[in-house]
Design an enzyme around this catalytic site. Structure first.
Site, mmCIF file in Angstrom:
data_model
loop_
_atom_site.group_PDB
_atom_site.id
_atom_site.type_symbol
_atom_site.label_atom_id
_atom_site.label_comp_id
_atom_site.label_asym_id
_atom_site.label_seq_id
_atom_site.Cartn_x
_atom_site.Cartn_y
_atom_site.Cartn_z
ATOM 1 N N HIS A 52 0.730 -1.246 0.541
ATOM 2 C CA HIS A 52 -0.169 -0.275 -0.469
ATOM 3 C C HIS A 52 0.927 1.408 0.004
ATOM 4 C CE1 HIS A 52 0.568 -0.411 4.602
ATOM 5 N NE2 HIS A 52 0.516 0.692 4.423
HETATM 6 P P1 TYD Z 1 -2.432 -3.628 7.212
HETATM 7 O O1 TYD Z 1 -2.387 -2.319 6.638
HETATM 8 O O2 TYD Z 1 -3.146 -4.830 5.893
HETATM 9 O O3 TYD Z 1 -0.471 -4.373 6.922
HETATM 10 P P2 TYD Z 1 1.130 -3.570 7.006
HETATM 11 O O4 TYD Z 1 0.591 -3.008 5.501
HETATM 12 O O5 TYD Z 1 1.380 -3.662 7.884
HETATM 13 O O6 TYD Z 1 1.186 -5.734 6.466
HETATM 14 O O7 TYD Z 1 -3.118 -4.394 8.001
HETATM 15 C C1 TYD Z 1 -4.258 -5.547 8.702
HETATM 16 C C2 TYD Z 1 -5.072 -5.218 9.412
HETATM 17 O O8 TYD Z 1 -5.060 -4.572 10.151
HETATM 18 C C3 TYD Z 1 -5.962 -4.606 8.620
HETATM 19 O O9 TYD Z 1 -7.229 -5.036 8.608
HETATM 20 C C4 TYD Z 1 -5.960 -3.146 8.795
HETATM 21 C C5 TYD Z 1 -5.792 -3.513 10.207
HETATM 22 N N1 TYD Z 1 -5.027 -2.419 11.272
HETATM 23 C C6 TYD Z 1 -5.573 -1.800 12.252
HETATM 24 O O10 TYD Z 1 -6.635 -1.257 13.055
HETATM 25 N N2 TYD Z 1 -4.826 -0.751 13.097
HETATM 26 C C7 TYD Z 1 -3.842 -0.066 12.572
HETATM 27 O O11 TYD Z 1 -3.441 0.411 13.099
HETATM 28 C C8 TYD Z 1 -3.399 -1.284 11.368
HETATM 29 C C9 TYD Z 1 -1.963 -0.738 11.067
HETATM 30 C C10 TYD Z 1 -3.529 -1.908 11.052
#
Ligand code: TYD
Length: 135
Positions: A52
Site C-alpha cells: 500500500h
Molecule cells: P495492513 O495495513 O494490511 O498491515 P500491513 O500493511 O502492515 O501488512 O493491516 C492489517 C489489518 O490491520 C487491516 O485490517 C487494518 C488493521 N490495522 C488496524 O486496525 N490498525 C492499525 O494501526 C494498522 C496498521 C492496521
C-alpha cells in the site's frame, strides 16, 4: 510528491553497554511527530506485508529484532532495502508504495505512524497508486 530519495535511513541515538545496548526514539529523532506505534511479529518467511501507500501519513520502520526487506516504489523507481539494525530505522513518507518481505525467523518490525489508523488514508490498489502519482 515523494520520491525514493526521500526514503532515508536514520540512525537512532544508542547507549552501548556491556549489559546490553539501548536505543532511544525521541520526537526530534524523526522528521514527523508520531501518534501511533504498532508492530509486526510472528511473520512467516514467505509472507508479504504492506502492499500500500499512504495519502498523507508518514511511517518510520525499525527492525527491532531480526531482518526483513522493504521494497520501495515511487511510481517511477524502485529500491530494495534490507533492514537489520535495531538502531537504524527507515523513513517512508506519504506517496510511496511499500512491500515488506523476506522476514527472518523471529523478526519484529516496529512502525511509528504520523497519525492514528485511518483506512481512508490508504491506497491499496497499485493501479490507483500509479494514477495518484500521475495527477
Ligand atoms: P495492513 O495495513 O494490511 O498491515 P500491513 O500493511 O502492515 O501488512 O493491516 C492489517 C489489518 O490491520 C487491516 O485490517 C487494518 C488493521 N490495522 C488496524 O486496525 N490498525 C492499525 O494501526 C494498522 C496498521 C492496521
Amino acid at each position: 510528491m515523494s520520491k525514493i530519495k526521500d526514503c532515508i535511513l536514520i540512525d537512532l541515538p544508542k547507549i552501548i553497554d556491556s549489559r546490553g545496548n539501548l536505543a532511544v526514539i525521541e520526537k526530534q529523532a524523526i522528521p514527523f511527530s508520531f501518534k501511533r506505534v504498532y508492530y509486526l511479529y510472528d511473520v512467516r518467511s514467505d509472507a508479504v506485508r504492506g502492499g500500500h501507500s499512504h495519502k498523507i501519513q508518514h511511517k518510520f520502520l525499525i527492525p527491532l529484532s531480526g531482518s526483513f526487506d522493504v521494497v520501495l516504489d515511487d511510481g517511477s523507481e524502485k529500491k530494495i532495502l534490507n533492514l537489520n539494525k535495531p538502531d537504524t530505522g527507515l523513513l517512508i513518507p506519504n506517496g510511496i508504495w511499500r512491500e515488506l518481505e523476506n522476514f527472518s525467523a523471529g523478526a519484529v518490525c516496529l512502525a511509528l505512524a504520523s497519525d492514528v489508523y485511518d483506512e481512508e488514508d490508504y491506497i491499496r490498489n497499485y493501479k490507483d497508486f500509479l494514477k495518484s502519482k500521475n495527477q
